[in-house]
Structure formats: C-alpha cells, structure tokens
Scaffold this motif. Structure first.
Motif, short mmCIF file in Angstrom:
data_model
loop_
_atom_site.label_atom_id
_atom_site.label_comp_id
_atom_site.label_asym_id
_atom_site.label_seq_id
_atom_site.Cartn_x
_atom_site.Cartn_y
_atom_site.Cartn_z
N ALA A 33 0.83 -1.22 0.00
CA ALA A 33 0.00 0.00 0.00
C ALA A 33 0.86 1.26 0.00
N ASP A 34 0.24 2.34 -0.39
CA ASP A 34 0.85 3.65 -0.22
C ASP A 34 0.58 4.06 1.23
N LEU A 35 1.62 4.16 2.03
CA LEU A 35 1.46 4.44 3.45
C LEU A 35 0.71 5.73 3.73
N PHE A 36 0.88 6.72 2.87
CA PHE A 36 0.39 8.06 3.14
C PHE A 36 -0.97 8.37 2.52
N GLU A 37 -1.39 7.56 1.58
CA GLU A 37 -2.66 7.79 0.89
C GLU A 37 -3.83 7.50 1.83
N ALA A 38 -4.82 8.34 1.78
CA ALA A 38 -6.01 8.12 2.59
C ALA A 38 -6.71 6.83 2.15
N ILE A 39 -7.14 6.05 3.10
CA ILE A 39 -7.90 4.84 2.80
C ILE A 39 -9.24 5.30 2.23
N PRO A 40 -9.59 4.84 1.02
CA PRO A 40 -10.76 5.39 0.31
C PRO A 40 -12.07 5.37 1.11
N HIS A 41 -12.28 4.34 1.89
CA HIS A 41 -13.55 4.22 2.62
C HIS A 41 -13.47 4.78 4.04
N GLY A 42 -12.36 5.40 4.38
CA GLY A 42 -12.21 5.98 5.71
C GLY A 42 -12.56 7.46 5.73
N ASP A 43 -12.16 8.10 6.80
CA ASP A 43 -12.37 9.54 6.89
C ASP A 43 -11.05 10.23 7.22
N GLY A 44 -10.05 9.86 6.42
CA GLY A 44 -8.74 10.46 6.56
C GLY A 44 -7.66 9.52 7.04
N GLN A 45 -8.02 8.32 7.47
CA GLN A 45 -7.03 7.37 7.93
C GLN A 45 -6.16 6.91 6.76
N SER A 46 -4.92 6.52 7.10
CA SER A 46 -4.00 5.95 6.12
C SER A 46 -3.47 4.64 6.69
N VAL A 47 -2.80 3.88 5.85
CA VAL A 47 -2.18 2.64 6.33
C VAL A 47 -1.11 2.97 7.38
#
Length: 158
Positions: free
Chosen positions: A114-128
C-alpha cells in the motif's frame, strides 16, 4: 518506493513486531501457565485472556478496515472485549495466538503493498501509516498490562 519510505516501512515492521524499547507480544505471553489466563489479581478489570482476545479483535478490525471497504467494525465497546475470563481450553488459547500472529503478518505485508500516506478510500482520513501506528500503540499498551498482571501473579521472568 523512495529510500525514506523504505526506511519507514522497515522501522514500522520492527515496531509492529514488538519494537526495541519494550517487551513484544510474543515474549509477554511466552511460557504463560494456562491456569493463570483467567486470573484478575488485585481486582484489576481484565484477565490476561481478556486482554489477549481484545488485542486480537482490535488488531483484526484495523487490518480489515485497512483493506476492505465493506468491513463492519464490531460494536464498541461490547464486541471488543470478551465476557469470559478465561479460554474454554488450550486449543482456544492457541488459536487466538495464531490469529494474532497471522493478522499481524498480513498487516505487515500490506505495508509493502500500500501507499502508506494515501487516505484509505472508505475511511475519513485514515492511512495505512496511521493504522500501523495505531496497532503498534494499542498492542504495546495492552502488552504492558499483560506484563504487569504476570508480575503481580509471580509469573514473570524478571
């Protein structure tokens, strides 16, 4: 992947596997007598079994959230904490330990994919990255509680 991200992933993997400044999960539960898993010394609120099951549930939830947009988290707090003080048998204990290890390894593999910094699409700002830090922080907190309980019961190595 750039060198800084590679270094960060390496350090996250170390942290998730127990860090370097404190006891890791595997050491905290190693050689633990089965008969002590349900004990709550000094009126503490949780047994070691309940803490380990809670680690399993929370870590699984963060893993599934990180990879699956249709994942439904358990109801907080009721479904994150087991009611039983102890496992039904040693097989249940061993299965929980295996699931914690398996889920952690799956999350660690996600760090490479995964891209560590990219927002998780179904979240509200969380990233890996955020989920990795949350798993490490959450696990370390409860691992410390396990060690304290073991010390209170005279079942810790130092």
């Amino acid at each position: 992947m750039d060198n800084q991200t590679s270094i960060l992933i390496t350090e996250l993997k170390k942290l998730l596997n127990g860090g370097g400044a404190h006891v890791g999960f595997k050491d905290a539960v190693a050689d633990l007598p089965f008969n002590l898993l349900g004990e709550k010394p000094h009126n503490l609120p949780y047994s070691i079994w309940q803490l380990v099951e809670h680690i399993k549930i929370a870590q699984w939830d963060m893993l599934e959230f990180s990879k699956d947009g249709s994942h439904q988290s358990p109801k907080w707090p009721d479904e994150y904490w087991p009611k039983a003080l102890a496992p039904t048998d040693e097989a249940a204990w061993n299965n929980t330990l295996k699931q914690i290890d398996s889920n952690l390894n799956e999350f660690i593999a996600l760090l490479d994919a995964a891209d560590l910094f990219e927002a998780i699409p179904h979240g509200d700002g969380q990233s890996v990255l955020r989920e990795a830090l949350q798993i490490a922080d959450h696990n370390a907190y409860h691992v410390a509680e396990i060690v304290v309980i073991r010390r209170l019961m005279g079942a810790w190595k130092s």
